[in-house]
Design a protein around this motif. Sequence first.
Motif, mmCIF file in Angstrom:
data_model
loop_
_atom_site.group_PDB
_atom_site.id
_atom_site.type_symbol
_atom_site.label_atom_id
_atom_site.label_comp_id
_atom_site.label_asym_id
_atom_site.label_seq_id
_atom_site.Cartn_x
_atom_site.Cartn_y
_atom_site.Cartn_z
ATOM 1 N N GLU A 220 0.824 -1.206 0.000
ATOM 2 C CA GLU A 220 0.000 0.000 0.000
ATOM 3 C C GLU A 220 0.859 1.258 0.000
ATOM 4 O O GLU A 220 0.512 2.257 -0.642
ATOM 5 N N GLY A 221 1.996 1.215 0.709
ATOM 6 C CA GLY A 221 2.909 2.348 0.674
ATOM 7 C C GLY A 221 3.451 2.586 -0.719
ATOM 8 O O GLY A 221 3.577 3.738 -1.177
ATOM 9 N N ALA A 222 3.766 1.514 -1.441
ATOM 10 C CA ALA A 222 4.245 1.640 -2.825
ATOM 11 C C ALA A 222 3.163 2.238 -3.711
ATOM 12 O O ALA A 222 3.428 3.114 -4.546
ATOM 13 N N ALA A 223 1.916 1.778 -3.528
ATOM 14 C CA ALA A 223 0.809 2.305 -4.328
ATOM 15 C C ALA A 223 0.563 3.782 -4.040
ATOM 16 O O ALA A 223 0.139 4.535 -4.931
ATOM 17 N N ASP A 224 0.866 4.198 -2.807
ATOM 18 C CA ASP A 224 0.676 5.609 -2.436
ATOM 19 C C ASP A 224 1.867 6.477 -2.824
ATOM 20 O O ASP A 224 1.874 7.680 -2.549
ATOM 21 N N GLY A 225 2.897 5.862 -3.396
ATOM 22 C CA GLY A 225 4.044 6.625 -3.881
ATOM 23 C C GLY A 225 5.115 6.910 -2.862
ATOM 24 O O GLY A 225 5.968 7.778 -3.090
ATOM 25 N N VAL A 226 5.129 6.182 -1.725
ATOM 26 C CA VAL A 226 6.216 6.340 -0.766
ATOM 27 C C VAL A 226 7.492 5.835 -1.435
ATOM 28 O O VAL A 226 7.569 4.664 -1.822
ATOM 29 N N PRO A 227 8.513 6.705 -1.620
ATOM 30 C CA PRO A 227 9.659 6.329 -2.460
ATOM 31 C C PRO A 227 10.344 5.030 -2.073
ATOM 32 O O PRO A 227 10.607 4.179 -2.922
ATOM 33 N N GLY A 228 10.646 4.844 -0.775
ATOM 34 C CA GLY A 228 11.336 3.629 -0.360
ATOM 35 C C GLY A 228 10.521 2.383 -0.622
ATOM 36 O O GLY A 228 11.042 1.358 -1.090
ATOM 37 N N PHE A 229 9.221 2.460 -0.343
ATOM 38 C CA PHE A 229 8.362 1.309 -0.589
ATOM 39 C C PHE A 229 8.211 1.052 -2.088
ATOM 40 O O PHE A 229 8.202 -0.101 -2.524
ATOM 41 N N ALA A 230 8.072 2.120 -2.862
ATOM 42 C CA ALA A 230 7.919 1.959 -4.308
ATOM 43 C C ALA A 230 9.151 1.318 -4.923
ATOM 44 O O ALA A 230 9.049 0.489 -5.839
ATOM 45 N N ALA A 231 10.333 1.678 -4.416
ATOM 46 C CA ALA A 231 11.566 1.085 -4.935
ATOM 47 C C ALA A 231 11.688 -0.374 -4.543
ATOM 48 O O ALA A 231 12.218 -1.194 -5.311
ATOM 49 N N TYR A 232 11.195 -0.724 -3.367
ATOM 50 C CA TYR A 232 11.320 -2.100 -2.879
ATOM 51 C C TYR A 232 10.300 -3.033 -3.513
ATOM 52 O O TYR A 232 10.625 -4.187 -3.841
ATOM 53 N N TRP A 233 9.053 -2.558 -3.674
ATOM 54 C CA TRP A 233 7.961 -3.449 -4.047
ATOM 55 C C TRP A 233 7.934 -3.690 -5.559
ATOM 56 O O TRP A 233 7.093 -3.211 -6.291
ATOM 57 N N THR A 234 8.876 -4.462 -6.015
ATOM 58 C CA THR A 234 8.963 -4.863 -7.417
ATOM 59 C C THR A 234 8.172 -6.141 -7.638
ATOM 60 O O THR A 234 7.681 -6.768 -6.687
ATOM 61 N N ALA A 235 8.085 -6.562 -8.896
ATOM 62 C CA ALA A 235 7.420 -7.834 -9.202
ATOM 63 C C ALA A 235 8.119 -8.987 -8.497
ATOM 64 O O ALA A 235 7.477 -9.936 -8.019
ATOM 65 N N GLU A 236 9.446 -8.926 -8.407
ATOM 66 C CA GLU A 236 10.191 -9.984 -7.734
ATOM 67 C C GLU A 236 9.910 -9.982 -6.244
ATOM 68 O O GLU A 236 9.793 -11.041 -5.614
ATOM 69 N N ALA A 237 9.807 -8.795 -5.631
ATOM 70 C CA ALA A 237 9.484 -8.735 -4.202
ATOM 71 C C ALA A 237 8.110 -9.335 -3.936
ATOM 72 O O ALA A 237 7.919 -10.059 -2.950
ATOM 73 N N GLU A 238 7.167 -9.057 -4.806
ATOM 74 C CA GLU A 238 5.832 -9.622 -4.648
ATOM 75 C C GLU A 238 5.868 -11.145 -4.796
ATOM 76 O O GLU A 238 5.231 -11.872 -4.019
ATOM 77 N N ALA A 239 6.634 -11.627 -5.772
ATOM 78 C CA ALA A 239 6.752 -13.072 -5.962
ATOM 79 C C ALA A 239 7.445 -13.730 -4.768
ATOM 80 O O ALA A 239 7.068 -14.825 -4.330
ATOM 81 N N ARG A 240 8.441 -13.045 -4.209
ATOM 82 C CA ARG A 240 9.150 -13.574 -3.048
ATOM 83 C C ARG A 240 8.218 -13.669 -1.834
ATOM 84 O O ARG A 240 8.257 -14.655 -1.090
ATOM 85 N N ALA A 241 7.363 -12.667 -1.675
ATOM 86 C CA ALA A 241 6.397 -12.701 -0.574
ATOM 87 C C ALA A 241 5.424 -13.860 -0.740
ATOM 88 O O ALA A 241 5.052 -14.523 0.233
ATOM 89 N N GLU A 242 5.018 -14.122 -1.969
ATOM 90 C CA GLU A 242 4.107 -15.235 -2.216
ATOM 91 C C GLU A 242 4.798 -16.572 -1.987
ATOM 92 O O GLU A 242 4.197 -17.502 -1.445
ATOM 93 N N ARG A 243 6.067 -16.672 -2.358
ATOM 94 C CA ARG A 243 6.795 -17.913 -2.090
ATOM 95 C C ARG A 243 6.909 -18.156 -0.587
ATOM 96 O O ARG A 243 6.805 -19.298 -0.120
ATOM 97 N N ALA A 244 7.129 -17.094 0.178
ATOM 98 C CA ALA A 244 7.204 -17.237 1.632
ATOM 99 C C ALA A 244 5.875 -17.729 2.188
ATOM 100 O O ALA A 244 5.828 -18.647 3.021
#
Length: 260
Positions: A220-244
């Motif tokens: 949600e922080g990435a969607a709201d444009g928080v720079p650090g969250f937007a930089a972190y929440w890539t497609a790979e980060a999302e896939a990694r969270a799902e694998r976890a």
Amino acid sequence: MTVEVQLLGGTANQGRVHRVGNTVRRPLRPTSAAAHALLRHLEEVGFDGAPRVLGVDEAGREVLSYVPGQAVTAPPPCWGLTDEALRSVGRLVRRFHDATADFDPSPYQWSPQVPAPFGDGGIAHNDLNLDNVVFRGGTAIALIDFDLAGPGTPVWDVAAAARLWAPLRDPSDVTDVRRGRELHRLRQFVDAYGLDAEGRAAFLPALRDSHRWMRDIVREGAADGVPGFAAYWTAEAEARAERARAWFESAADEITNAVT
């Protein structure tokens, strides 16, 4: 002339935290009054494992005492991945929970609410990431970054910390010396903390829920444009969270056995 040194680590406040002499300057937040009340309580009860609140500077930033030491920032140093470092984090988190046992959070506005049944019955740091623990001589001595602190049960914090420090995730996403030792390290962590039988029984649900809670905050922080969250929440980060998440289910029995 006052020299400001940007400090490493952090996501939401990335690039906005600076050291000035023996102080740290950080942006104020809607929850700053709550965090400051918590830090003042920790000072009053003699807990030495957290920064002290010193006020607000001319730029409108909170001023905290600087805690000398080292954090486990990427790439993680070898000393930060040892079992003794892990156990020392468990002992420090227990001291923190003991020190906050009689703190009343009700007058204050806190970060996003921890879901039931883990939202009442203590205070949780809620962000015990590797770079939010200060070490000296390979031993954890202080917690920093209380932005997400708020009401929460001890097992909620323990599960979130173990997820990060053991770490508990799909083994394909563990690329350092901890790989293959996740469950062994989990047991060491909960034993060093001294998690009681009730907490051990609730560990797996707390692990699942805390992972989802933090994932949603970052997404949600990435969607709201928080720079650090937007930089972190890539497609790979999302896939990694799902694998976890999937690994928690496939390894549920092993995780439960490791803590009981």
